[in-house]
Design a protein around this motif. Structure first.
Motif, mmCIF file in Angstrom:
data_model
loop_
_atom_site.group_PDB
_atom_site.id
_atom_site.type_symbol
_atom_site.label_atom_id
_atom_site.label_comp_id
_atom_site.label_asym_id
_atom_site.label_seq_id
_atom_site.Cartn_x
_atom_site.Cartn_y
_atom_site.Cartn_z
ATOM 1 N N PRO A 58 -14.447 2.228 -4.275
ATOM 2 C CA PRO A 58 -13.045 1.907 -4.569
ATOM 3 C C PRO A 58 -12.941 1.191 -5.925
ATOM 4 N N ALA A 59 -12.015 1.661 -6.784
ATOM 5 C CA ALA A 59 -11.887 1.078 -8.115
ATOM 6 C C ALA A 59 -11.077 -0.217 -8.042
ATOM 7 N N GLY A 60 -11.402 -1.169 -8.914
ATOM 8 C CA GLY A 60 -10.660 -2.428 -9.009
ATOM 9 C C GLY A 60 -10.497 -3.072 -7.652
ATOM 10 N N MET A 61 -11.626 -3.158 -6.923
ATOM 11 C CA MET A 61 -11.568 -3.547 -5.525
ATOM 12 C C MET A 61 -11.222 -5.025 -5.328
ATOM 13 N N SER A 62 -10.353 -5.337 -4.435
ATOM 14 C CA SER A 62 -10.033 -6.727 -4.131
ATOM 15 C C SER A 62 -11.054 -7.264 -3.151
ATOM 16 N N SER A 63 -11.133 -8.610 -3.067
ATOM 17 C CA SER A 63 -12.116 -9.188 -2.154
ATOM 18 C C SER A 63 -11.720 -8.883 -0.724
ATOM 19 N N PHE A 64 -10.434 -8.607 -0.508
ATOM 20 C CA PHE A 64 -9.987 -8.263 0.844
ATOM 21 C C PHE A 64 -10.642 -6.950 1.288
ATOM 22 N N ILE A 65 -10.666 -5.977 0.366
ATOM 23 C CA ILE A 65 -11.276 -4.684 0.718
ATOM 24 C C ILE A 65 -12.786 -4.864 0.913
#
Ligand SMILES: Nc1ncnc2c1ncn2[C@@H]1O[C@H](COP(=O)(O)OP(=O)(O)OP(=O)(O)O)[C@@H](O)[C@H]1O
Ligand SMILES: [Mg+2]
Length: 543
Positions: free
Chosen positions: A67-74
């Motif tokens: 996943p690109a530009g992944m958030s810490s949530f993901i």
């Protein structure tokens, strides 16, 4: 159990090691290769090491298309379900299972690993208790030599086992061998488990010395007072402030045996014909052979050659070369063995002896003196052991003696180790209660047969292939240990293998400093006396 849990075993094979899946909460960045961990099975605790760490994922799609530009949530959502980490664990030793309530003394002694745990055994960080169970806790016979590189837990050597066999301290220059030897000697002296005879060849064990970083460090005399006797070759040594010498040692020409001289063939420029010629002299004059040779006039020389069939040129050269011995300031015409016999009597009383070479620190001095003294000491020890075997009275049992020599390859190289008393002692193991602590920058120069007799080896950084090979002579698991050796810093880091530790371990050497002096508890001198000696010697402006 109060260990920090890291994960569970999910796969494994005896030879390949265990694979552990890390718990979602454990972060790979907190774990290092070489960290100590325990695996808790149903019946055993496996003391182990982290050998490898890997990142894994359950879905190939995730690797192909992260996943690109992944958030810490993901990341958190994926973690533990789609992504996870495993560590490869190498089991080192196993013990019967114990918990927080078990007395450390009741834990079964660590033994070689012969089993593996089942699936889902738990992996935890090794706790202080685990280290105690494996290496023992500091007490009379356990001496803390250092701490693992990534932990502050003192790791102990078993001093009983240390003094039981000959040992080797290796490492290139500046790695901290002499500092380490001082630590070990202090440990042995404090424990009273053996007595020491130390050949202080570079003026660093008896009295204080300045370290490479400019601090003044104390000698054994300052720490243990009159429990340590100083025999010096240097007449004036005792006259210098802060250096009290107990005995000025003299060696007599009558005390040298032909081997002592022949071992120094190179130093003394002796020719191949020296040996038979000395033989002739010895046949005629017995133990006075050297004295007689040196006092012969040219007429005496030719008369001797005529009657005994020696070669005049050889005799002349031999006399000239051996005069160098007579010119050493501590060599006298004739000396009785009583000085060395008194030294052994002091060892009998549990004192420790440092033979201080002072200014006389050439190879010639080291070899001449160490050989004569050690031969006599070993001879007396042999008699003592034989008497003890007859009487079997505890009072007759000799204290085990540890003899420390620096630059050991000079005494133990393959060409001469069969002829020196040091070679004999290393080979006869502890039969006569005498063992060696050999200290050397160049273990590659030591006879492999001697190396293989060494019980415990403590090795600092080595770079020369031959030295590394030598330091690891006869030990199992060489690739692993070779990597450990390669990873050492150039100072104050050591690899310990052998008899005095249950498993090989890399440590940061304990600092030899004020804290350590306090722990050694000083000697019979009061702290004020020690301080005064020290101030006399170094002045009060030391940092
Ligand atoms: N345990 C220690 N505590 C404090 N300082 C240490 C310790 N070990 C090493 N050092 C530092 O490293 C320097 C070199 O140590 P040391 O003199 O023991 O080296 P060495 O291996 O004996 O070298 P050489 O082979 O040249 O005799 C010391 O002067 C000191 O500054
Ligand atoms: Mg040294």
């Amino acid at each position: 159990m109060s260990r920090k849990r890291l994960g569970v075993v999910v796969e494994g094979a005896f030879n390949a090691g265990l694979t552990v899946r890390l718990d979602p909460g454990s972060c790979t960045e907190d774990l290092r290769i070489g960290d100590f961990v325990t695996v808790e099975g149903e019946r055993n605790i496996y003391f182990s090491m982290i050998a490898d760490i890997a990142l894994r994922s359950t879905s190939p799609g995730l690797i192909a298309d992260p996943p690109a530009g992944m958030s810490s949530f993901i990341a958190d959502t994926l973690s533990g379900i789609n992504t996870y980490a495993t560590v490869q664990v190498r089991t080192m030793l196993m013990m019967g299972k114990y918990d927080d309530r078990t007395f450390i003394e009741d834990v079964t002694p660590p033994e070689t690993v012969r089993t593996i745990p089942m699936h889902f055994a738990t992996l935890c960080e090794a706790s202080e208790r685990d280290f105690h169970a494996v290496f023992g806790r500091e007490d009379v016979s356990h001496f803390a030599v250092g701490t693992p590189l990534t932990m502050e837990i003192p790791i102990c050597l078993d001093l009983n086992r240390l003094v039981e066999r000959s040992n080797g301290i290796f490492g290139q220059t500046g790695t901290g061998k002499s500092f380490l030897v001082r630590l070990l000697l202090c440990g042995v002296i404090k424990s009273g488990l053996a007595v020491n005879l130390i050949f202080d060849m570079h003026d660093e064990y008896a009295f204080g010395k300045q370290s490479e970083d400019g601090r003044w460090v104390k000698g054994l005399r300052h720490l243990f007072g009159s429990r340590v006797l100083i025999y010096s070759l240097e007449e004036a040594a005792g006259a210098r402030a802060g250096r009290s010498v107990d005995v000025t040692l003299k060696i007599g020409l009558n005390q040298f045996e032909p081997e002592d001289v022949l071992l120094l063939a190179e130093e003394l420029n002796l020719r191949a014909t020296a040996e038979p010629t000395i033989g002739l002299l010895q046949d005629q004059y017995r133990e006075r052979w050297l004295q007689r040779l040196l006092e012969m006039s040219p007429e005496d020389l030719s008369a001797f050659c005529e009657t005994r069939g020696a070669h005049p040129a050889t005799m002349g050269a031999l006399q000239r070369n051996l005069k160098r011995i007579a010119r050493r300031p501590y060599v006298v015409e004739e000396a009785r063995f009583s000085q060395i016999d008194d030294m052994v009597a002091a060892l009998d009383q549990g004192k420790h002896v440092i033979l201080h070479f002072g200014r006389h620190d050439t190879t010639l001095d080291h070899m001449l003196v160490a050989n004569v003294v050690t031969r006599r000491v070993r001879q007396l020890y042999r008699k003592k052991v034989e008497r003890y075997e007859q009487t079997q009275k505890p009072a007759d049992k000799p204290h085990p003696l540890v003899i420390t020599i620096e630059e050991a390859h000079k005494f133990l190289s393959p060409t001469i180790s069969r002829q020196t008393i040091f070679g004999t002692i290393a080979r006869e193991l502890r039969k006569y209660h005498v063992t060696l602590m050999v200290v050397d920058q160049r273990p590659g120069g030591i006879d492999t047969e001697i190396l293989s007799q060494l019980g415990t080896r403590i090795t600092g950084k080595l770079t020369d292939e031959r030295d590394i090979e030598a330091a690891l002579t006869g030990v199992a698991n060489r690739t692993f240990l070779r990597n450990a050796l390669n990873s050492l810093n150039t100072r104050q880091q050591i690899l310990i293998t052998g008899h005095a530790v249950p498993m090989p371990i890399v440590l940061r050497t304990r600092p030899y400093d004020e804290v350590f002096y306090k722990e050694m508890g000083g000697g019979e001198l009061t702290p004020e006396e020690i301080e005064k000696d020290f101030t006399d010697l170094f002045g009060s402006g030391r940092g």
